[in-house]
Scaffold this motif. Structure first.
Motif, short mmCIF file in Angstrom:
data_model
loop_
_atom_site.label_atom_id
_atom_site.label_comp_id
_atom_site.label_asym_id
_atom_site.label_seq_id
_atom_site.Cartn_x
_atom_site.Cartn_y
_atom_site.Cartn_z
N LEU B 36 0.82 -1.21 0.00
CA LEU B 36 0.00 0.00 0.00
C LEU B 36 0.86 1.26 0.00
O LEU B 36 0.44 2.31 -0.49
CB LEU B 36 -0.92 0.01 1.23
CG LEU B 36 -2.17 -0.88 1.18
CD1 LEU B 36 -2.76 -1.03 2.58
CD2 LEU B 36 -3.21 -0.31 0.22
N THR B 39 4.75 3.67 -4.33
CA THR B 39 4.10 4.45 -5.37
C THR B 39 4.62 3.96 -6.72
O THR B 39 5.84 3.95 -6.91
CB THR B 39 4.42 5.95 -5.22
OG1 THR B 39 4.27 6.29 -3.84
CG2 THR B 39 3.53 6.80 -6.09
N VAL B 41 0.86 2.14 -6.02
CA VAL B 41 0.48 1.04 -5.13
C VAL B 41 0.61 -0.30 -5.87
O VAL B 41 0.26 -0.40 -7.03
CB VAL B 41 -0.96 1.26 -4.62
CG1 VAL B 41 -1.50 0.00 -3.97
CG2 VAL B 41 -0.99 2.42 -3.65
N VAL B 43 -0.73 -3.17 -6.73
CA VAL B 43 -2.04 -3.82 -6.74
C VAL B 43 -1.90 -5.33 -6.95
O VAL B 43 -2.67 -6.12 -6.40
CB VAL B 43 -2.94 -3.19 -7.83
CG1 VAL B 43 -4.29 -3.90 -7.89
CG2 VAL B 43 -3.16 -1.71 -7.55
N LEU B 46 -1.42 -6.88 -3.70
CA LEU B 46 -2.68 -6.81 -2.93
C LEU B 46 -3.65 -7.89 -3.39
O LEU B 46 -4.33 -8.52 -2.59
CB LEU B 46 -3.31 -5.42 -3.05
CG LEU B 46 -2.51 -4.27 -2.44
CD1 LEU B 46 -3.22 -2.94 -2.67
CD2 LEU B 46 -2.27 -4.49 -0.94
N GLN B 64 -8.72 -0.34 3.37
CA GLN B 64 -7.65 0.25 2.55
C GLN B 64 -7.47 -0.48 1.23
O GLN B 64 -7.14 0.13 0.21
CB GLN B 64 -6.33 0.20 3.33
CG GLN B 64 -6.37 1.00 4.62
CD GLN B 64 -5.10 0.79 5.42
OE1 GLN B 64 -4.02 1.22 5.00
NE2 GLN B 64 -5.21 0.09 6.54
N VAL B 65 -7.68 -1.81 1.25
CA VAL B 65 -7.33 -2.60 0.06
C VAL B 65 -8.49 -2.73 -0.94
O VAL B 65 -8.27 -2.66 -2.15
CB VAL B 65 -6.79 -3.99 0.47
CG1 VAL B 65 -6.51 -4.84 -0.76
CG2 VAL B 65 -5.52 -3.84 1.31
N ARG B 68 -8.53 -0.28 -3.65
CA ARG B 68 -7.43 -0.50 -4.60
C ARG B 68 -7.78 -1.62 -5.57
O ARG B 68 -7.48 -1.53 -6.76
CB ARG B 68 -6.14 -0.88 -3.84
CG ARG B 68 -5.64 0.21 -2.91
CD ARG B 68 -5.26 1.43 -3.70
NE ARG B 68 -4.79 2.51 -2.84
CZ ARG B 68 -4.34 3.67 -3.31
NH1 ARG B 68 -4.33 3.88 -4.62
NH2 ARG B 68 -3.94 4.59 -2.48
N ASN B 71 -9.92 -0.26 -8.05
CA ASN B 71 -9.38 0.94 -8.68
C ASN B 71 -10.24 2.18 -8.43
O ASN B 71 -10.51 2.96 -9.33
CB ASN B 71 -9.19 0.71 -10.18
CG ASN B 71 -8.25 1.72 -10.80
OD1 ASN B 71 -7.42 2.29 -10.10
ND2 ASN B 71 -8.39 1.98 -12.09
N SER B 73 -10.30 5.62 -6.45
CA SER B 73 -9.40 6.46 -5.65
C SER B 73 -10.20 7.20 -4.60
O SER B 73 -11.09 7.99 -4.88
CB SER B 73 -8.59 7.40 -6.53
OG SER B 73 -9.45 8.19 -7.28
#
Lengths: 238, 390
Positions: B36, B39, B41, B43, B46, B64-65, B68, B71, B73
């Motif tokens: 996480l 930069t 992230v 993915v 994850l 948080q996940v 992601r 997708n 934001s």
């Protein structure tokens, strides 16, 4: 052929000697009506002998059954509880109309729209080749909420008469019927399904034979309906 | 009862296993945090975490996940949620009816007042997404999915994620008709057939159909599982995978119950009854892993061929099935790695059947049955999923 064998076995004079002992006959009843009228409550109440504390939306179809005894014969009453939302019906519920022996239409006495939908439900049955020759009954549910009723018994009775069905008003929720808490005959759930079962039993095996699953598979013999009008009695006193 | 059984199971590991599990958990938590924090992230990692044993572990991590994985934001979600005019909403009555009856979806012991508040939020999320996306149609069971997002994420975040999910993974279920849902259900039996022809034959003989799995598919099992922890674990998995993964998982459940199925009376009603009730004590992690394997082994494109062949007998297949075959998206990292491991097997398969080709329907009826253009439905899911994975 397989489902016919599993659903019904009745001895025929030709082959009875070679058949295994007859199994329990099954009466298959489909329960239909708008979303939220209480189809799940009704079927649960009958099959589990108690009132469900919570019911949820039925997705697709659900199935419940109960063995009852009629005139000394054990009979399985199979109830198919269907989703009320229209979008499920076209492609989803079709499968379950096959080989149905009786239909229970349910509306909610506190919801006039659910009563107004009945012709559409009757039409749906007709499209699945379930016409007036198949025992059908009309159930007005939630009559424990009589103060909020939007559909009067008179109007419902007229409709039932016009479609040759007996009418039952019931509450699948309140075991004590009247608001004063006295146990009375308001809960006819048992009587409703038993009426259907009696009717089906009285029709004798030929009437209960199933339509062929494939054209040309078997020829279905149907007893001539003696009575195309009201069948059974509309009396629902317990 | 179940609890004591699981305690028994872990005690067999003599504490060492427990420590091991704890350290793996810590390691996983750290890996997720790491993925996480980079930069852009990570993915892919994850996704792998969401699929692998234990999934995303806690609701805090999920908050948080999950965005992601879809997708979404989080910074761009408006602080203020739109107000909903319930009086003039065509779906309000049905949604209200279903949400009012969804008491079992809320944690037992939650105060009535709090639950009532959440039910209000649930109605609002559903109506908000439907109003904003008039092409989407409400179905009974949609509320079972939305409530899961609400309980994990809260109203604001849930609204954004549910909207994304509804226009991607759930898109097919929200068509004007349920034709595409039926087509997706049509993938169930071919999967079962590949793995266990005996079970397949028996089910076919019973004519059980596939409606027993309908609520599994369209609620991502939220309607049928009573333990919320199992539900969110599955959502981790499904959010990380191809939109058709729930149907693979459905097949895996049936296959897991092989013995029960074969012992069941060969009758539509009895089998529907048996299958539609999911046992509470399923080995979820094993089944998740198995579903992932089956997806790699028998990808939708290959199954679509089976469905196509079958269609010549039963005319159940339609345009969407072929479209699915054409849009098979790249599987996630874990599944791809597994695929490599099974490459040899794949090659054998390809040599046997020839290269998988995409059949295109020629009959106009197929197109009509599909109901809408080629940029929607499962195809849309898949295209969208590719975009999600970028």
């Amino acid at each position: 052929m397989a489902d016919i064998e599993s659903s019904f076995e009745f001895s025929s004079s030709l082959t009875s000697s070679s058949l295994p002992p007859p199994r329990t006959r099954i009466f298959k009843i489909i329960v239909i009506g708008d979303s939220g009228v209480g189809k799940t409550c009704l079927t649960y109440r009958f099959c589990a002998d108690k009132f469900p504390d919570k019911t949820e939306a039925t997705i697709g179809v659900d199935f419940r059954e109960k063995v009852v005894e009629i005139d000394g014969e054990q009979i399985k009453v199979q109830l198919w509880d269907t989703a009320g939302q229209e979008r499920f019906r076209k492609s989803m519920v079709q499968h379950y109309y096959r080989n149905v022996h009786a239909v229970v239409f349910v509306y909610d006495v506190t919801n006039a729209a659910s009563f107004r939908s009945l012709p559409a439900w009757i039409e749906e049955c007709r499209q699945h080749a379930l016409g007036q020759e198949v025992p059908r009954i009309l159930v007005g549910n939630k009559c424990d909420l009589r103060h909020a009723a939007q559909v009067s018994t008179d109007v419902a009775q007229q409709f039932a008469d016009a479609h040759s069905m007996p009418l039952f008003e019931t509450s699948a929720k309140n075991p004590y019927g009247n608001e004063d808490g006295s146990r009375n005959n308001s809960d006819h759930v048992e009587a409703i399904f038993m009426t259907v079962a009696h009717k089906l039993k009285s029709q004798k095996p030929l009437m209960l034979s199933q339509p062929p699953s494939r054209p040309g598979d078997i020829v279905t013999l149907r007893q001539e309906e003696e009575d195309r009008g009201l069948w059974g009695c509309s009396c629902w006193r317990s | 009862m179940k609890k004591s059984r699981s305690v028994g199971a872990s005690s067999q590991l003599n504490g060492f296993g427990k420590q091991d599990a704890e350290s793996r958990r810590k390691k996983k938590t750290a890996e997720i945090a790491q993925a996480l924090n980079v930069t852009p992230v990570d993915v892919a990692t994850l996704r792998r975490m969401a699929i692998s044993e234990g999934g995303l572990l806690t609701d805090e991590i999920r908050r948080q996940v999950w965005p992601r994985l879809l997708n979404v934001s989080v910074d761009q979600i408006p602080e203020e949620l739109e107000m909903i005019d319930r009086d003039n909403n065509k779906d309000f009555n049905q949604v209200l009816l279903d949400v009012q009856r969804s008491l079992r979806r809320f944690p037992p012991g939650m105060p009535d007042e709090q639950r009532a508040g959440l039910q209000e939020e649930l109605i609002n999320i559903i109506l908000r997404v439907l109003v904003k996306n008039p092409q989407l149609h409400y179905y009974q069971g949609y509320h079972d999915i939305v409530v899961t997002f609400l309980l994990v994420l809260g109203e604001r975040l849930a609204t954004a994620l549910v909207e994304k999910l509804s226009t991607h993974h759930l898109r097919d279920f929200m068509d004007p008709t349920m034709d595409n849902t039926t087509h997706i259900l049509n993938y169930l039996m071919p999967i079962i057939e590949r793995v266990n022809p005996e079970v397949y034959d028996f089910m076919q003989q019973a004519e059980v159909g596939t409606i027993f799995a309908l609520s599994w598919l369209i609620t991502w099992f939220g309607h049928v599982l009573s333990d919320f922890r199992h539900v969110v674990r599955l959502y981790d998995f499904f959010l990380a995978c191809h939109p058709l993964m729930p149907i693979y998982f459905a097949a895996v459940i049936v296959l897991h119950r092989e013995e029960e199925v074969l012992e069941c009376e060969c009758d539509m009603a009895m089998m529907h009854h048996l299958l539609s009730r999911i046992p509470e004590d399923l080995p979820y992690e094993t089944l998740i892993s198995r579903a992932g394997d089956l997806f790699v082994q028998f990808p939708p494109s290959e199954l679509a061929r089976g469905v196509h062949q079958r269609s010549q007998e039963t005319a159940v297949s339609t345009f969407k099935d072929f479209e699915l075959a054409s849009t098979q998206q790249r599987p996630d990292v874990v599944l791809r790695r597994r695929r490599k491991e099974q490459q040899l097997q794949q090659r054998t398969l390809e040599a046997k059947h020839g290269k998988v080709t995409v059949a295109r329907p020629t009959g106009a009826t197929l197109h009509e049955a599909g109901g809408h253009g080629s940029d929607c439905g499962v195809g849309c899911c898949s295209v969208g999923h590719g975009e999600l994975g970028s």
